[in-house]
Write a protein that holds these residues in place. Structure first.
Motif, PDB file in Angstrom:
ATOM      1  N   GLY A 166      45.228  46.884  30.522  1.00 21.68           N
ATOM      2  CA  GLY A 166      44.016  46.222  30.044  1.00 21.68           C
ATOM      3  C   GLY A 166      43.808  44.860  30.678  1.00 21.68           C
ATOM      4  O   GLY A 166      42.693  44.506  31.084  1.00 21.68           O
ATOM      5  N   LEU A 167      44.884  44.081  30.795  1.00 18.33           N
ATOM      6  CA  LEU A 167      44.787  42.750  31.406  1.00 18.33           C
ATOM      7  C   LEU A 167      44.426  42.839  32.886  1.00 18.33           C
ATOM      8  O   LEU A 167      43.601  42.069  33.393  1.00 18.33           O
ATOM      9  CB  LEU A 167      46.116  42.014  31.250  1.00 18.33           C
ATOM     10  CG  LEU A 167      46.219  41.001  30.107  1.00 18.33           C
ATOM     11  CD1 LEU A 167      47.634  40.447  30.029  1.00 18.33           C
ATOM     12  CD2 LEU A 167      45.232  39.858  30.296  1.00 18.33           C
ATOM     13  N   LEU A 168      45.050  43.766  33.597  1.00 19.03           N
ATOM     14  CA  LEU A 168      44.774  43.919  35.030  1.00 19.03           C
ATOM     15  C   LEU A 168      43.342  44.385  35.271  1.00 19.03           C
ATOM     16  O   LEU A 168      42.708  43.986  36.257  1.00 19.03           O
ATOM     17  CB  LEU A 168      45.768  44.907  35.656  1.00 19.03           C
ATOM     18  CG  LEU A 168      47.191  44.366  35.830  1.00 19.03           C
ATOM     19  CD1 LEU A 168      48.151  45.502  36.120  1.00 19.03           C
ATOM     20  CD2 LEU A 168      47.254  43.329  36.942  1.00 19.03           C
ATOM     21  N   ASP A 169      42.813  45.203  34.383  1.00 21.49           N
ATOM     22  CA  ASP A 169      41.430  45.656  34.538  1.00 21.49           C
ATOM     23  C   ASP A 169      40.450  44.496  34.439  1.00 21.49           C
ATOM     24  O   ASP A 169      39.415  44.475  35.096  1.00 21.49           O
ATOM     25  CB  ASP A 169      41.084  46.710  33.476  1.00 21.49           C
ATOM     26  CG  ASP A 169      41.695  48.071  33.797  1.00 21.49           C
ATOM     27  OD1 ASP A 169      42.188  48.242  34.930  1.00 21.49           O
ATOM     28  OD2 ASP A 169      41.679  48.954  32.922  1.00 21.49           O
ATOM     29  N   ILE A 170      40.795  43.501  33.599  1.00 23.24           N
ATOM     30  CA  ILE A 170      39.878  42.377  33.379  1.00 23.24           C
ATOM     31  C   ILE A 170      40.133  41.244  34.371  1.00 23.24           C
ATOM     32  O   ILE A 170      39.199  40.602  34.839  1.00 23.24           O
ATOM     33  CB  ILE A 170      40.037  41.841  31.931  1.00 23.24           C
ATOM     34  CG1 ILE A 170      39.621  42.912  30.928  1.00 23.24           C
ATOM     35  CG2 ILE A 170      39.215  40.574  31.718  1.00 23.24           C
ATOM     36  CD1 ILE A 170      39.975  42.587  29.490  1.00 23.24           C
ATOM     37  N   ALA A 171      41.389  40.979  34.693  1.00 22.58           N
ATOM     38  CA  ALA A 171      41.739  39.767  35.448  1.00 22.58           C
ATOM     39  C   ALA A 171      42.795  40.037  36.510  1.00 22.58           C
ATOM     40  O   ALA A 171      43.794  39.318  36.608  1.00 22.58           O
ATOM     41  CB  ALA A 171      42.234  38.703  34.472  1.00 22.58           C
ATOM     42  N   GLU A 172      42.562  41.062  37.328  1.00 30.34           N
ATOM     43  CA  GLU A 172      43.582  41.481  38.298  1.00 30.34           C
ATOM     44  C   GLU A 172      44.030  40.344  39.213  1.00 30.34           C
ATOM     45  O   GLU A 172      45.222  40.094  39.385  1.00 30.34           O
ATOM     46  CB  GLU A 172      43.037  42.642  39.145  1.00 30.34           C
ATOM     47  CG  GLU A 172      44.034  43.116  40.186  1.00 30.34           C
ATOM     48  CD  GLU A 172      43.452  44.176  41.126  1.00 30.34           C
ATOM     49  OE1 GLU A 172      44.109  45.195  41.310  1.00 30.34           O
ATOM     50  OE2 GLU A 172      42.347  43.956  41.648  1.00 30.34           O
ATOM     51  N   ALA A 173      43.063  39.640  39.818  1.00 31.69           N
ATOM     52  CA  ALA A 173      43.415  38.618  40.811  1.00 31.69           C
ATOM     53  C   ALA A 173      44.277  37.522  40.197  1.00 31.69           C
ATOM     54  O   ALA A 173      45.290  37.111  40.778  1.00 31.69           O
ATOM     55  CB  ALA A 173      42.144  38.028  41.423  1.00 31.69           C
ATOM     56  N   LYS A 174      43.902  37.034  39.014  1.00 39.63           N
ATOM     57  CA  LYS A 174      44.659  35.955  38.368  1.00 39.63           C
ATOM     58  C   LYS A 174      46.054  36.427  37.958  1.00 39.63           C
ATOM     59  O   LYS A 174      47.030  35.674  38.069  1.00 39.63           O
ATOM     60  CB  LYS A 174      43.908  35.456  37.127  1.00 39.63           C
ATOM     61  CG  LYS A 174      42.643  34.685  37.452  1.00 39.63           C
ATOM     62  CD  LYS A 174      42.964  33.284  37.931  1.00 39.63           C
ATOM     63  CE  LYS A 174      41.693  32.485  38.156  1.00 39.63           C
ATOM     64  NZ  LYS A 174      41.960  31.157  38.711  1.00 39.63           N
ATOM     65  N   CYS A 175      46.145  37.656  37.478  1.00 40.36           N
ATOM     66  CA  CYS A 175      47.458  38.193  37.081  1.00 40.36           C
ATOM     67  C   CYS A 175      48.405  38.222  38.278  1.00 40.36           C
ATOM     68  O   CYS A 175      49.558  37.774  38.193  1.00 40.36           O
ATOM     69  CB  CYS A 175      47.303  39.598  36.503  1.00 40.36           C
ATOM     70  SG  CYS A 175      46.501  39.674  34.890  1.00 40.36           S
ATOM     71  N   TRP A 176      47.924  38.762  39.391  1.00 33.97           N
ATOM     72  CA  TRP A 176      48.781  38.867  40.578  1.00 33.97           C
ATOM     73  C   TRP A 176      49.079  37.490  41.167  1.00 33.97           C
ATOM     74  O   TRP A 176      50.164  37.259  41.704  1.00 33.97           O
ATOM     75  CB  TRP A 176      48.126  39.773  41.619  1.00 33.97           C
ATOM     76  CG  TRP A 176      48.373  41.225  41.340  1.00 33.97           C
ATOM     77  CD1 TRP A 176      47.545  42.096  40.706  1.00 33.97           C
ATOM     78  CD2 TRP A 176      49.559  41.970  41.653  1.00 33.97           C
ATOM     79  NE1 TRP A 176      48.129  43.331  40.603  1.00 33.97           N
ATOM     80  CE2 TRP A 176      49.365  43.293  41.180  1.00 33.97           C
ATOM     81  CE3 TRP A 176      50.757  41.658  42.284  1.00 33.97           C
ATOM     82  CZ2 TRP A 176      50.322  44.286  41.322  1.00 33.97           C
ATOM     83  CZ3 TRP A 176      51.723  42.650  42.428  1.00 33.97           C
ATOM     84  CH2 TRP A 176      51.501  43.943  41.954  1.00 33.97           C
ATOM     85  N   GLN A 177      48.128  36.599  41.053  1.00 34.09           N
ATOM     86  CA  GLN A 177      48.334  35.252  41.588  1.00 34.09           C
ATOM     87  C   GLN A 177      49.482  34.545  40.857  1.00 34.09           C
ATOM     88  O   GLN A 177      50.298  33.860  41.474  1.00 34.09           O
ATOM     89  CB  GLN A 177      47.031  34.467  41.395  1.00 34.09           C
ATOM     90  CG  GLN A 177      46.982  33.118  42.086  1.00 34.09           C
ATOM     91  CD  GLN A 177      45.641  32.437  41.832  1.00 34.09           C
ATOM     92  OE1 GLN A 177      44.606  33.065  41.716  1.00 34.09           O
ATOM     93  NE2 GLN A 177      45.675  31.137  41.723  1.00 34.09           N
ATOM     94  N   ARG A 178      49.560  34.724  39.540  1.00 36.85           N
ATOM     95  CA  ARG A 178      50.563  34.016  38.732  1.00 36.85           C
ATOM     96  C   ARG A 178      51.889  34.756  38.625  1.00 36.85           C
ATOM     97  O   ARG A 178      52.945  34.136  38.509  1.00 36.85           O
ATOM     98  CB  ARG A 178      50.022  33.783  37.313  1.00 36.85           C
ATOM     99  CG  ARG A 178      48.970  32.711  37.195  1.00 36.85           C
ATOM    100  CD  ARG A 178      48.541  32.569  35.745  1.00 36.85           C
ATOM    101  NE  ARG A 178      49.665  32.176  34.897  1.00 36.85           N
ATOM    102  CZ  ARG A 178      49.958  30.929  34.552  1.00 36.85           C
ATOM    103  NH1 ARG A 178      49.192  29.946  34.982  1.00 36.85           N
ATOM    104  NH2 ARG A 178      50.985  30.667  33.776  1.00 36.85           N
TER     105      ARG A 178
END
Length: 711
Positions: A179-191
């Protein structure tokens, strides 16, 4: 007694709960409140609390009491150490079922506490705490501000570790990560790249090893964990994941499958292509067979779905067919790849034939589309993939594409107009966007195909009759606005700049093949005004050199046709445009030391060298067009003298060895020199003062030599 046991009858239970709530409000000390709270939380855990009662609980105790419970370190006598904490979490989980409370700052600031509980050792007595934490996190994820706070407060890392540990509720950790990756993939991978790669590593290992339905279930989950290319292709752990995913997919797709098994596999393959292109497919025989199989399966799926479209069936297959489009687009690119190709020539020919049939099905489907269906994203995906085919394959399906052109122009115009009218809502900080200037820019994907088609009579006539030139002019003006609003720093070629270049190519085709259209259609007068203003702004920016070459050449060629236009009669914008055109043409060549010789040779300037393959033809066309403009504009020879273009060219030719200047370049220089000598006495004098007659003889410029002798 103040606190009766919870009754078995639902009406009695409700009455008891109401009494407990009264005690919570009126309790004289912690022990009374705690006793009432035990009964309330028992009801909450049993799922016996409706929305109204939940709100009554909140009104009775607010966030203050759960906060105290979470921080209390002294449990009641004979109770486990985490008793108070568990009660507090149960109440918060209850409150979180109200969306308004789930997004409250008092819940959001508990995110670090939730993370800590997920990462703490879990004994059999604390499983209910874990369940409550997952309920809270799920509710927070569904709020507007929740995803941002979850990412910034470390929940991604906590969920990754909870999943990898495999403890109680680890499947819920995976669901929340999806669910988090669907909404905010770029930020998740960045952090949290290392943690997410560790999850992908486990998922890909499980995927490769699984020999039951788990393999197909993982096909559904894995696409959510495939990031944009760098973490996968530039990291050894990522590369191992790709290897396992390729091997697992090869196992699946090489077997006899049902549709429900094949579809997730095709979607996973498409996700990998979108992230990494074809880099995840190994070179060699196994890789080429796998790639050919992928494209083949995609084409079969497209034909089965679209050749005899049943509306209900198509609706259920849109997602997998869109994935197949991604694989077909990769197929086009790989069939055209000449350097280190994955496919052999025979495979390329076979795939092109198979793809031609699939694109025939796409065209057939688009011809059935009704007006009310035009908002469907699947139509956009179908037009986009057809644009990729039209951009590269110009000879096949020509008749069918010509018949579809009115629809394509109408569709592109509709989306363009809607995109310009759409109110730009501020994007949520975390939501990934493609960065396109328009929400759905169909024209961007059709431009390369239109560029090929405007070079041919029949499709060009259809495009003109459908009003494509006016649409393209509007589009050019819009993209120019976007480009000039972008940062001035050098960046990789953007889709905006590429669209502007391709649109210039279409207009060049129309200028060459349909000059009468350029004369009579007011669209081109508006375009001419735009070109006059844009070239002086573009030219100083070296990273826009290819676009400047397109604009300069198009402007010069249009100026020959629109010579009577008021905008070109010695106006400031016209003089600035031609001044910039002189600079563009004059700065392309320089003198440099010839190899193995003491003499100088003419060479492409260093600033132009990197882009010369893209602008060489435009430069020669621009020189030819400039020569054609000189007799039409009496003020132009004076502008050439002001720009010192003439002196610069003559000095260059006097310094270099004539043998270093090839015939094509000599012809280009001579064409302009002859027109300047004929049109202007001062220009003729400058040429003569630079030993023009001798130079003309030396370079074999017979026409210039004759012109100077006559005058």
């Amino acid at each position: 007694p103040r606190f009766p046991a919870m009754a078995s009858d639902s009406g009695d239970r409700h009455a008891t709960l109401k009494r407990c709530l009264g005690v919570l409000r009126d309790a004289r000390n912690d022990s009374e409140q705690f006793a009432a709270l035990l009964l309330v939380t028992k009801a909450v855990r049993a799922g016996e609390v409706d929305a109204k009662t939940r709100r009554q609980i909140f009104d009775a105790i607010g966030f203050t009491f759960p906060n105290r419970l979470l921080t209390s370190r002294q449990p009641p006598a004979g109770c486990p150490p985490h008793t108070f904490r568990a009660l507090g979490l149960t109440l918060l989980a209850c409150f979180c079922t109200d969306p308004e409370l789930a997004g409250h700052s008092q819940i959001l600031n508990k995110i670090p506490t939730f993370n800590d509980i997920l990462l703490s050792p879990c004994d059999p007595d604390s499983t209910s705490m874990i369940d409550d934490v997952y309920q809270c996190l799920s509710a927070v994820l569904a709020t507007a501000r929740g995803p941002r706070d979850l990412v910034t407060k470390g929940t991604v890392s906590a969920l990754c570790q909870a999943y990898l540990t495999g403890g109680h509720g680890s499947d819920r950790a995976l669901t929340l990560l999806v669910g988090l990756l669907d909404i905010a993939e770029a930020k998740c991978w960045q952090r949290d790249t290392p943690q997410l790669l560790a999850v992908l590593s486990k998922l890909s290992s499980d995927f490769l090893k699984a020999e039951d339905m788990t393999k197909f279930e993982l096909c559904e989950v894995l696409p959510h964990f495939i990031p944009l290319s760098p973490p996968l292709t530039q990291d050894s752990q990522g590369s191992k994941c790709l290897h396992r995913l390729h091997k697992g997919l090869a196992d699946i797709l090489g077997s006899k499958l049902s549709q429900s098994q094949r579809d997730p596999a095709l979607k996973l393959a498409a996700g990998l292509v979108q992230a990494c292109g074809a880099e995840w497919i190994p070179a060699g025989s196994a890789g080429s067979k796998f790639l050919a199989l992928l494209v083949n399966l995609a084409c079969v799926e497209v034909r089965l779905t679209l050749e005899e479209p049943d509306p209900v069936e198509v609706e259920g297959k849109k997602e997998v067919v869109t994935a197949c489009y991604v694989l077909m687009e990769m197929g086009i690119q790989e069939c055209l790849r000449e350097e280190n190709p994955l496919l052999e020539d025979v495979q390329k020919m076979q795939l092109m034939r198979i793809m031609e049939e699939a694109f025939g099905a796409v065209i057939f489907y688009l011809r059935q589309v009704k007006q009310e269906e035009l908002q469907d994203p699947f139509i956009f995906a179908s037009v986009r993939v057809l644009g990729a085919w039209m951009a590269e394959e110009t000879s096949s399906l020509k008749q069918e594409i010509c018949e579809l052109l009115p629809f394509l122009v109408h569709y592109a115009r509709k989306l363009f107009k809607e995109g310009r009218l759409a109110v730009s809502l501020p994007q949520a900080e975390l939501v990934s966007t493609e960065g396109s200037a328009l929400p759905r820019d169909a024209l961007r994907f059709l431009l390369p195909g239109f560029c090929h088609l405007t070079a041919e009579d029949r499709p060009r006539d259809i495009l003109v009759s459908e009003g494509a030139p006016a649409l393209l002019c509007e589009y050019f003006l819009h993209q120019w606005e976007v480009l000039t609003s972008e940062p001035a720093a050098p960046t990789p070629l953007t889709s905006t700049e590429m669209s502007l270049q391709t649109t210039c190519g279409i207009f060049l085709n129309l200028v060459v093949t349909a000059p009468d259209l350029v004369r009579r259609d007011k669209t081109f007068s508006s375009l001419m005004d735009m070109l006059l203003k844009s070239l002086p702004l573009l030219l100083p920016q070296e990273h826009h050199l290819v676009l400047a070459a397109n604009v300069a050449t198009l402007g010069l060629m249009m100026a020959r046709i629109l010579a009577g236009s008021a905008a070109l009669q010695g106006t400031l914008s016209a003089k600035e445009f031609f001044g910039a055109a002189f600079r563009f043409l004059s700065q392309a060549h320089t003198a440099q030391a010839a190899p193995d010789s003491d003499s100088l040779a003419v060479a492409v300037s260093p600033a132009y060298m990197r882009s010369w393959d893209d602008i060489r033809e435009l430069w020669f066309l621009g020189m030819q067009a400039l020569a054609g403009c000189i007799p039409l504009f009496p003020w132009l020879p004076h502008a050439a003298l002001q720009a010192r273009w003439l002196e610069g060219l003559l000095e260059l030719l006097s310094r270099v060895a004539p043998a270093s200047v090839d015939f094509e370049l000599i012809a280009a220089f001579q064409g302009v020199l002859v027109e300047l000598a004929r049109a202007s006495e001062p220009c003729r004098d400058v040429i003569l003062s630079h030993h023009g007659v001798e130079g003309a003889n030396l370079y074999g410029m017979a026409a210039l030599e004759q012109c100077l002798a006559e005058q």
